[in-house]
Scaffold this active site. Structure first.
Site, mmCIF file in Angstrom:
data_model
loop_
_atom_site.group_PDB
_atom_site.id
_atom_site.type_symbol
_atom_site.label_atom_id
_atom_site.label_comp_id
_atom_site.label_asym_id
_atom_site.label_seq_id
_atom_site.Cartn_x
_atom_site.Cartn_y
_atom_site.Cartn_z
ATOM 1 N N ASP B 53 -13.925 8.357 -27.117
ATOM 2 C CA ASP B 53 -14.016 7.615 -25.853
ATOM 3 C C ASP B 53 -14.590 8.443 -24.707
ATOM 4 O O ASP B 53 -14.661 9.667 -24.799
ATOM 5 C CB ASP B 53 -12.606 7.182 -25.412
ATOM 6 C CG ASP B 53 -12.143 5.954 -26.174
ATOM 7 O OD1 ASP B 53 -12.962 5.338 -26.865
ATOM 8 O OD2 ASP B 53 -10.942 5.627 -26.051
ATOM 9 N N TYR B 111 -6.675 15.721 -34.440
ATOM 10 C CA TYR B 111 -6.823 15.594 -32.991
ATOM 11 C C TYR B 111 -5.783 16.480 -32.330
ATOM 12 O O TYR B 111 -4.673 16.650 -32.850
ATOM 13 C CB TYR B 111 -6.565 14.148 -32.548
ATOM 14 C CG TYR B 111 -7.725 13.209 -32.762
ATOM 15 C CD1 TYR B 111 -8.721 13.079 -31.804
ATOM 16 C CD2 TYR B 111 -7.815 12.441 -33.922
ATOM 17 C CE1 TYR B 111 -9.783 12.212 -31.986
ATOM 18 C CE2 TYR B 111 -8.880 11.568 -34.114
ATOM 19 C CZ TYR B 111 -9.862 11.451 -33.146
ATOM 20 O OH TYR B 111 -10.913 10.601 -33.321
#
Lengths: 248, 248
Positions: B53, B111
């Site tokens: 994003d 992540y």
């Protein structure tokens, strides 16, 4: 009227420098906008310990201003930080004597310059540390640092763009160069510094670290009083105005 | 034609995300511009392990492309880094089998989410770590992390904006939460993650760290399969696509 002293940090990356000039947005302007809002439209002029260049950062810049407002220190801090952009942060606020002056009363300043000495850059720190690929000789730079300490005419380490008419003699109390992992930190403490002086000193020290010059040449460069003899001006992104000291 | 695989880091701060969309500049576009220059005007499409994003960073994003050029890996890397802006950096380049696919062949992703848990923000890290003022209960967050591990339907942790039609069952291999000084690091390793899944998990974990929810509620939220039961979506600035793994 009360005189207020503030310690401020800022990320200089997106600014044309500390001081208001004809082009670009200045950090001073952002602070004055916030103060004007707090003073319901009355302009408030701030006076700092000195300017910093475009892209140069501060951890402990100091400024003062006069105000008719009566606000506790903590509330000043909170209100200003709410109004300031997130790359400028007020660390502390205190009321001082009406004679206090952020520039004239400073007795010493500390600048730090950070270098990342590694084969690969760290892109997350690109605006906050200078990346140098070539392996630097820290011992040689430490040796050169000694020649900087003391009272000298630093004409060789002053930008030709200066508008300073007076003496270029300054006293540097201490210069250190320390390595931690792949980060090298230069610390400069002195009574005051000429325009671009720290950046030219660092550019010259890095030249010595790369073996372009011998450590003793630092002494010769200072004695030459000639800007052409010294090294290049290091970029602004590694430089921090770290602390300004005043007589208590 | 040769198939080339690259590992890339980027600072997502100034981008509208990884993938080319209708508005804003995408990281993918910047890389394709550099490749087009190297291919003398021929457009080159790259395929990544997945999108990130706006404002999300990568330390080890992976992409592949096909080329008619014959260039040694080191030269690829040097040439691309010369053409790319300084917030995108190619870490490694290697020639791979023509069947290799950066998305379909990935076996796991890692992540990381960084939180600065301190009374004062660090303005130099504002784009790269989430600042949380309130003292977080690390033990409670660690306890909650356990409930995330394993194979679950993560519908409660998927943005309503997803266009995913298929299963929302994912396997999370490991979730950890470690504190070092005032920095808290969340690490998520899994077969794959839904849209905004890591950010909603972190938003929920921070809610647990603040005492808004009990650690066991993480289990209940997952079982609810309802987005409304889970916490808020944490901001993008603390999130890093850290590593993508492939079968060797």
């Amino acid at each position: 009227m009360k005189r207020i002293m503030c310690v401020v940090s800022y990320d200089g990356t997106n600014y044309a420098g500390y001081q208001i000039q004809t082009n670009g947005i200045a950090i001073q302007a952002k602070i004055q906008v916030a103060l004007k809002l707090m003073h319901k439209g009355t302009a408030v002029q701030i006076t700092s310990s000195g300017r910093t260049d475009a892209g140069v950062h501060a951890v402990g810049q100091v400024f003062h201003f006069d105000t008719f407002l009566s606000i506790p220190s903590d509330n000043w801090k909170r209100a200003l930080n709410t109004l300031l952009p997130d790359d400028i942060h007020i660390n502390s606020v205190k009321e001082v004597d009406n004679n206090f002056h952020a520039r004239y009363d400073s007795v010493s300043k500390e600048y730090r310059y950070l270098v990342l000495n590694s084969p690969e850059p760290d892109l997350f720190k690109r605006n906050h540390i200078l990346h140098v690929k070539d392996k630097l000789d820290v011992r040689a730079m430490q040796e050169a640092c000694q020649w900087i300490e003391g009272e000298h005419d630093f004409s060789a380490f002053c930008s030709a763009k200066t508008d300073l008419k007076g003496s270029k003699i300054r006293t540097v109390y201490q210069v250190t160069c320390e390595q931690q992992g792949d980060q090298i930190t230069f610390i400069f403490r002195g009574s005051g510094f000429l325009y671009n002086m720290v950046r030219i000193l660092v550019g010259t020290l890095i030249g010595i670290g790369k073996g372009v010059h011998r450590p003793e040449e630092m002494k010769e460069m200072i004695e030459s009083k000639s800007r052409e003899k010294a090294g290049i001006t290091a970029p602004p992104n590694g430089l921090y105005l770290w602390r300004v000291r005043y007589l208590e």
